[in-house]
Enzyme design. Structure first.
Site, PDB file in Angstrom:
ATOM      1  N   CYS A   3       0.813  -1.222   0.000  1.00  0.00           N
ATOM      2  CA  CYS A   3       0.000   0.000   0.000  1.00  0.00           C
ATOM      3  C   CYS A   3       0.844   1.268   0.000  1.00  0.00           C
ATOM      4  CB  CYS A   3      -0.984  -0.007   1.162  1.00  0.00           C
ATOM      5  SG  CYS A   3      -0.240   0.120   2.818  1.00  0.00           S
ATOM      6  N   HIS A  50      -2.965   1.313   6.762  1.00  0.00           N
ATOM      7  CA  HIS A  50      -3.229   1.203   5.323  1.00  0.00           C
ATOM      8  C   HIS A  50      -3.384   2.594   4.725  1.00  0.00           C
ATOM      9  CE1 HIS A  50      -4.290  -0.876   1.656  1.00  0.00           C
ATOM     10  NE2 HIS A  50      -5.420  -0.216   1.560  1.00  0.00           N
ATOM     11  N   HIS A  56      -5.716   1.414  -4.467  1.00  0.00           N
ATOM     12  CA  HIS A  56      -4.837   0.894  -3.423  1.00  0.00           C
ATOM     13  C   HIS A  56      -4.292  -0.484  -3.781  1.00  0.00           C
ATOM     14  CE1 HIS A  56      -7.872  -1.765  -0.979  1.00  0.00           C
ATOM     15  NE2 HIS A  56      -8.082  -1.871  -2.259  1.00  0.00           N
TER      16      HIS A  56
END
Length: 313
Positions: free
Chosen positions: A228, A276, A288
Site C-alpha cells: 500500500c 493502510h 490501493h
C-alpha cells in the site's frame, strides 16, 4: 449448383484479399489483425524501433494508409500518422502518444455493446480502454464486470450517463482519443502555487492508475508489484515528492484535510492504529494495493474504516 458455390467462394476470397491488400482484416476480424495488448503504451516517433512500433504501424495500416509494419518508424510513417490524427481531430504530431494509441486501437465500426457480449469488438473496446489507463482490461473478449466498471468511469468522467452500455457516442469518444479517463477535469485555480500542487497530485494519481492490475507484494515498491505505501510512495515520487515507505510515516506529511474536502490525489488512511494508505481517485473511491492475491484496484472508501487524509501537494 456446385459451380455457383465455387464462384461465390472465389468472390468472397477476392473480397477478403482486397481488405488484406490494404493491411486490414475483414471488418469483423479487424481487432485481431494487430497486436494491441501491452503492459503500458510507449511513445512511438521517428526512429523508434521494436514491438510497439510494429504494432503502431499495423494499426495505422489498418486505418487504410500505406504503412509497412517493419518495426522501424520512419518519416513516411509519421506523415501517414499525421493524416490519421487530422482525420480524428488530434494534434498532427506524427507521434503515437496515449490519445493516438486509443484512437488507433478503437478505429473501426461502432456496434452497441453491453454486459454478456463477446467477440472481437469487445476486445477492441477493452484494449482501447487499457491504453487509456484501465490496466485490469487485458482483452478477454467478454464484456464482464471489469469492463462495465471501466466504461462507467469513462462515462462519468466525460459527462455521459453512467449506464455501462457502449453506443455510437462512446465509440466516437474513444475514436477521437480525447476521453477523460475517470474523472471530470477540475476547475482551474487562481493561485500559481495551487496550480502546481494540483499538477503534482494529478501526476501521482495518473501514476497510480497506470499500476491498476499489478500484483500485491509485501514490502514491494514496483515496478510490477506493490504494497500500500509502496504504491503511494511511487506515485508521489513520479510527481517529485519524497515520501517514506510506511502508511504511518506518510500520515505525517502534507496537511490534514477533512473527508468532505478530499480531492483526487490526496492520500487517505484507514484503520486504527493506521496501517493502510491509498490515493483518492474521486467519487468516493481510492486506488490501493490491498493484500496478497489482490491486484492494485479501485475500491469504495466506505469498505474500510476511515482514519484521516492528507494533502501532499
Amino acid at each position: 449448383m456446385g459451380k455457383f458455390y465455387r464462384r461465390l467462394g472465389a468472390v468472397a476470397a477476392t473480397f477478403a484479399l482486397g481488405w488484406a491488400a490494404l493491411g486490414v482484416a475483414t471488418p469483423a476480424a479487424a481487432a485481431a489483425t494487430c497486436e494491441t495488448y501491452f503492459k503500458s503504451y510507449n511513445t512511438v516517433k521517428v526512429g523508434t524501433k521494436g514491438t510497439q512500433t510494429k504494432a503502431a504501424q499495423c494499426l495505422i495500416r489498418r486505418s487504410k494508409r500505406p504503412v509497412r509494419a517493419d518495426g522501424s518508424f520512419s518519416a513516411a510513417d509519421a506523415a501517414q500518422l499525421r493524416q490519421f490524427q487530422r482525420s480524428v481531430g488530434l494534434a498532427r504530431t506524427g507521434v503515437v502518444n496515449d490519445p493516438t494509441w486509443i484512437a488507433l486501437i478503437s478505429y473501426g465500426s461502432r456496434p452497441p455493446l453491453s454486459v454478456g457480449d463477446r467477440g472481437l469488438h469487445v476486445i477492441r473496446l477493452q484494449r482501447a480502454l487499457r491504453a487509456a489507463g484501465y490496466k485490469t482490461l487485458t482483452g478477454t473478449g467478454f464484456y464482464g464486470s471489469r469492463t462495465v466498471t471501466a466504461v462507467k468511469a469513462v462515462q462519468r468522467g466525460n459527462g455521459f450517463k453512467a449506464t455501462g452500455i457502449v453506443g455510437p457516442k462512446f465509440w466516437r469518444l474513444l475514436q477521437s482519443g480525447k476521453l477523460k479517463p475517470g474523472k471530470k477535469a477540475s476547475a482551474p485555480r487562481p493561485a500559481v502555487a495551487s496550480a502546481r500542487a494540483s499538477n503534482k497530485a494529478a501526476v501521482a494519481l495518473a501514476f497510480a492508475k497506470r499500476q491498476l492490475g499489478d500484483s500485491y507484494g509485501y514490502g514491494a515498491t514496483g515496478p510490477n508489484r506493490w504494497d500500500c505505501s509502496g504504491l503511494t510512495q511511487g506515485a508521489y515520487k513520479a510527481a517529485g515528492v519524497k515520501l517514506p515507505h510506511s502508511a504511518r510515516g506518510q500520515m505525517k506529511y502534507g496537511k490534514a484535510i477533512a473527508k468532505r474536502s478530499l480531492r483526487p490525489g490526496d492520500l487517505v488512511f484507514f484503520y486504527s492504529p493506521v496501517r493502510h494508505v491509498a490515493i483518492y481517485a474521486g467519487s468516493g473511491k481510492v486506488i490501493h494495493a490491498s493484500r496478497p492475491g489482490k491486484p492494485v484496484a479501485y475500491i469504495k472508501m466506505a469498505y474500510m474504516p476511515y482514519a484521516g487524509a492528507r494533502r501532499i501537494a
